[in-house]
Design a protein around this motif. Sequence first.
Motif, PDB file in Angstrom:
ATOM      1  N   ASP A   1       0.815  -1.217   0.000  1.00  0.00           N
ATOM      2  CA  ASP A   1       0.000   0.000   0.000  1.00  0.00           C
ATOM      3  C   ASP A   1       0.849   1.268   0.000  1.00  0.00           C
ATOM      4  OD1 ASP A   1      -2.589   0.995  -0.216  1.00  0.00           O
ATOM      5  OD2 ASP A   1      -2.682   1.490   1.921  1.00  0.00           O
ATOM      6  N   THR A   2       1.884   1.262  -0.823  1.00  0.00           N
ATOM      7  CA  THR A   2       2.728   2.444  -0.934  1.00  0.00           C
ATOM      8  C   THR A   2       3.205   2.575  -2.370  1.00  0.00           C
ATOM      9  OG1 THR A   2       4.659   3.572   0.000  1.00  0.00           O
ATOM     10  CG2 THR A   2       4.839   1.193  -0.334  1.00  0.00           C
ATOM     11  N   VAL A   3       4.021   3.595  -2.647  1.00  0.00           N
ATOM     12  CA  VAL A   3       4.693   3.701  -3.945  1.00  0.00           C
ATOM     13  C   VAL A   3       6.132   3.266  -3.737  1.00  0.00           C
ATOM     14  CG1 VAL A   3       3.176   5.428  -4.946  1.00  0.00           C
ATOM     15  CG2 VAL A   3       5.078   6.171  -3.517  1.00  0.00           C
ATOM     16  N   ASN A   4       6.679   2.539  -4.715  1.00  0.00           N
ATOM     17  CA  ASN A   4       7.839   1.708  -4.412  1.00  0.00           C
ATOM     18  C   ASN A   4       9.087   1.931  -5.256  1.00  0.00           C
ATOM     19  OD1 ASN A   4       6.494  -0.422  -2.488  1.00  0.00           O
ATOM     20  ND2 ASN A   4       5.083  -0.163  -4.196  1.00  0.00           N
ATOM     21  N   GLY A   5       9.074   2.802  -6.217  1.00  0.00           N
ATOM     22  CA  GLY A   5      10.274   2.956  -7.029  1.00  0.00           C
ATOM     23  C   GLY A   5      10.544   1.737  -7.878  1.00  0.00           C
ATOM     24  N   THR A   6      11.690   1.103  -7.664  1.00  0.00           N
ATOM     25  CA  THR A   6      12.081  -0.024  -8.521  1.00  0.00           C
ATOM     26  C   THR A   6      12.212  -1.334  -7.755  1.00  0.00           C
ATOM     27  OG1 THR A   6      14.421   0.534  -8.220  1.00  0.00           O
ATOM     28  CG2 THR A   6      13.292   1.489 -10.133  1.00  0.00           C
ATOM     29  N   THR A   7      11.510  -1.491  -6.654  1.00  0.00           N
ATOM     30  CA  THR A   7      11.569  -2.753  -5.915  1.00  0.00           C
ATOM     31  C   THR A   7      10.643  -3.779  -6.558  1.00  0.00           C
ATOM     32  OG1 THR A   7       9.724  -2.269  -4.427  1.00  0.00           O
ATOM     33  CG2 THR A   7      11.879  -1.368  -3.832  1.00  0.00           C
ATOM     34  N   ARG A   8      10.566  -4.962  -5.959  1.00  0.00           N
ATOM     35  CA  ARG A   8       9.691  -6.014  -6.486  1.00  0.00           C
ATOM     36  C   ARG A   8       8.237  -5.815  -6.077  1.00  0.00           C
ATOM     37  NH1 ARG A   8       8.684 -10.085  -2.582  1.00  0.00           N
ATOM     38  NH2 ARG A   8       9.854  -9.811  -0.639  1.00  0.00           N
ATOM     39  N   TYR A   9       7.948  -4.726  -5.397  1.00  0.00           N
ATOM     40  CA  TYR A   9       6.585  -4.423  -4.966  1.00  0.00           C
ATOM     41  C   TYR A   9       5.913  -3.452  -5.930  1.00  0.00           C
ATOM     42  CZ  TYR A   9       7.991  -6.488  -0.508  1.00  0.00           C
ATOM     43  OH  TYR A   9       8.440  -7.346   0.466  1.00  0.00           O
ATOM     44  N   LEU A  10       4.579  -3.460  -5.907  1.00  0.00           N
ATOM     45  CA  LEU A  10       3.806  -2.508  -6.700  1.00  0.00           C
ATOM     46  C   LEU A  10       2.580  -2.105  -5.894  1.00  0.00           C
ATOM     47  CD1 LEU A  10       3.755  -1.114  -9.515  1.00  0.00           C
ATOM     48  CD2 LEU A  10       2.251  -2.963 -10.284  1.00  0.00           C
ATOM     49  N   GLY A  11       2.247  -0.850  -5.922  1.00  0.00           N
ATOM     50  CA  GLY A  11       1.106  -0.340  -5.161  1.00  0.00           C
ATOM     51  C   GLY A  11       0.264   0.598  -6.018  1.00  0.00           C
ATOM     52  N   ARG A  12      -0.730   1.205  -5.350  1.00  0.00           N
ATOM     53  CA  ARG A  12      -1.066   1.021  -3.948  1.00  0.00           C
ATOM     54  C   ARG A  12      -2.216   0.045  -3.823  1.00  0.00           C
ATOM     55  NH1 ARG A  12      -2.183   6.648  -1.292  1.00  0.00           N
ATOM     56  NH2 ARG A  12      -2.512   5.257   0.493  1.00  0.00           N
ATOM     57  N   LEU A  13      -2.092  -0.869  -2.866  1.00  0.00           N
ATOM     58  CA  LEU A  13      -3.063  -1.942  -2.732  1.00  0.00           C
ATOM     59  C   LEU A  13      -4.467  -1.421  -2.461  1.00  0.00           C
ATOM     60  CD1 LEU A  13      -3.860  -4.904  -2.521  1.00  0.00           C
ATOM     61  CD2 LEU A  13      -3.021  -4.904  -0.153  1.00  0.00           C
ATOM     62  N   SER A  14      -4.603  -0.452  -1.544  1.00  0.00           N
ATOM     63  CA  SER A  14      -5.943   0.046  -1.204  1.00  0.00           C
ATOM     64  C   SER A  14      -6.621   0.676  -2.416  1.00  0.00           C
ATOM     65  CB  SER A  14      -5.853   1.061  -0.063  1.00  0.00           C
ATOM     66  OG  SER A  14      -5.023   2.160  -0.427  1.00  0.00           O
ATOM     67  N   VAL A  15      -5.849   1.368  -3.236  1.00  0.00           N
ATOM     68  CA  VAL A  15      -6.401   1.992  -4.441  1.00  0.00           C
ATOM     69  C   VAL A  15      -6.781   0.926  -5.467  1.00  0.00           C
ATOM     70  CG1 VAL A  15      -5.863   3.505  -6.392  1.00  0.00           C
ATOM     71  CG2 VAL A  15      -5.148   4.144  -4.076  1.00  0.00           C
ATOM     72  N   LEU A  16      -5.929  -0.058  -5.631  1.00  0.00           N
ATOM     73  CA  LEU A  16      -6.209  -1.131  -6.591  1.00  0.00           C
ATOM     74  C   LEU A  16      -7.467  -1.905  -6.203  1.00  0.00           C
ATOM     75  CD1 LEU A  16      -2.544  -2.376  -7.115  1.00  0.00           C
ATOM     76  CD2 LEU A  16      -3.968  -1.238  -8.830  1.00  0.00           C
ATOM     77  N   LYS A  17      -7.660  -2.152  -4.917  1.00  0.00           N
ATOM     78  CA  LYS A  17      -8.876  -2.853  -4.482  1.00  0.00           C
ATOM     79  C   LYS A  17     -10.118  -2.007  -4.765  1.00  0.00           C
ATOM     80  CE  LYS A  17      -7.576  -3.849  -0.231  1.00  0.00           C
ATOM     81  NZ  LYS A  17      -7.664  -4.434   1.130  1.00  0.00           N
ATOM     82  N   ALA A  18     -10.004  -0.697  -4.565  1.00  0.00           N
ATOM     83  CA  ALA A  18     -11.141   0.188  -4.863  1.00  0.00           C
ATOM     84  C   ALA A  18     -11.441   0.198  -6.360  1.00  0.00           C
ATOM     85  CB  ALA A  18     -10.840   1.601  -4.361  1.00  0.00           C
ATOM     86  N   TRP A  19     -10.408   0.231  -7.178  1.00  0.00           N
ATOM     87  CA  TRP A  19     -10.613   0.187  -8.630  1.00  0.00           C
ATOM     88  C   TRP A  19     -11.259  -1.133  -9.046  1.00  0.00           C
ATOM     89  CZ3 TRP A  19      -5.242   2.229 -10.784  1.00  0.00           C
ATOM     90  CH2 TRP A  19      -5.111   3.594 -10.471  1.00  0.00           C
ATOM     91  N   HIS A  20     -10.821  -2.214  -8.438  1.00  0.00           N
ATOM     92  CA  HIS A  20     -11.393  -3.530  -8.730  1.00  0.00           C
ATOM     93  C   HIS A  20     -12.893  -3.544  -8.438  1.00  0.00           C
ATOM     94  CE1 HIS A  20     -11.987  -7.875  -8.692  1.00  0.00           C
ATOM     95  NE2 HIS A  20     -12.318  -7.837  -7.417  1.00  0.00           N
ATOM     96  N   GLN A  21     -13.304  -2.907  -7.359  1.00  0.00           N
ATOM     97  CA  GLN A  21     -14.717  -2.869  -6.999  1.00  0.00           C
ATOM     98  C   GLN A  21     -15.523  -1.952  -7.916  1.00  0.00           C
ATOM     99  OE1 GLN A  21     -16.434  -4.621  -4.754  1.00  0.00           O
ATOM    100  NE2 GLN A  21     -14.617  -5.799  -4.166  1.00  0.00           N
TER     101      GLN A  21
END
Length: 407
Positions: free
Chosen positions: A348-368
């Motif tokens: 649930d953050t912005v990550n630069g170039t790590t193996r993570y991608l966000g933001r989870l809370s926003v993505l879940k809202a978009w999914h709904q």
Amino acid sequence: MASTLGTLDPAHPRRRQLGSPYAATSVAVVAVVVSLLAALVVLRPAPADAASPITVASAISSNSGTQTVRGYVVGQPTATNTVVTSNYPNDYALAIADSATETSTSRMLYIQIPSAHRSAWGLRSNPDLKGVRIDVTGSLGAYFSHAGMTGTTAFALASGSTPAPTPTATPTSPTPTADPGSYYAPVAGKTGAALHDALHDLIDEQTKISYSTVWDALKVTDADPANSANVLTFYSGVSMPKSANGGNTGNWNREHVWPQSHGDFGTSIGPGTDLHHLRPEVVSVNSTRSNKDFDNGGSAVSGCPDCWTDSDSFEPRDAVKGDVARMVFYMAVRYEGDDGFADLEVNDTVNGTTRYLGRLSVLKAWHQSDPPDARERQRNEVIYTTYQRNRNPFIDHPEWVASIWGS
């Protein structure tokens, strides 16, 4: 001394008389030649009949070359070890066996049905074909990671079989499937982390394609339904000629929805070529999105109506927000670090170039807010049936997002 070459005909001094020894010799030679030719005609073997169909067992044993195989239709393969015998999901494949009552997939041959033959030989359109004995011709080899036949060129009823049913019209595109039945049988009843792990084990069984093949695949998966000569770009929603692919201004190129640098996989076969998160996009818009995480807000993006961006995030238009979220969720489950690539995760953050991608809370809202539509389901079906043999489970089962990541 008498000549052995015969006498001259007085009326025609240059012609020998027929009754001469020379003429007799000539007639004898001709007779011998005719006799030899007649013998050759008699002795010449008749043309060989076309090769007889081989059994399914023989086809499985050889599993190579072009052959005609005879067997009974016993169902439709949907996975390596799964053949359904009713409620057929589509018309793209069938399984044949040497016995009409065969139930062991190890004794079945999986047959790919090209589009030209689907209306007449697909089980969804022709369920009465089950139990019918047929002959199929094509190249033996792996299909569904199982003994099979691809590039099938001919289908026919075997001698003595019941006539095939009247074919129905061929669909112009794969019929979207809300739930492909037995494909998800291995995850039935699971929730939370157990569901996550079971889905990973299921969808990591896939056919992988090269990065160059992605060009041609996107021309199919993302074809503009209003213009078959064009693709429909993802974020911007612009219709562009299929031939305009490339890396220059005015072209469309291959957008990685999960950025290559968020896991450092580049264009490697695997996450770098997985069609479930690769989409066509205008070069300039792709450049603006770059490797940013997903979030709301920012400044308007030129050439991408209703898209927004700032220094570390990108917001697509409303019509594809749910699509973005489900592609990200797919990648986070598909790639778990067990196949030589990074373990991709959402947070649930912005990550630069790590193996993570966000933001989870926003993505879940978009999914709904943007649930799967017919076009998204159709794309999932095309990737499954034509290219990768795996599915995005969050398109088929949107409720699993909350089960894994919470509501």
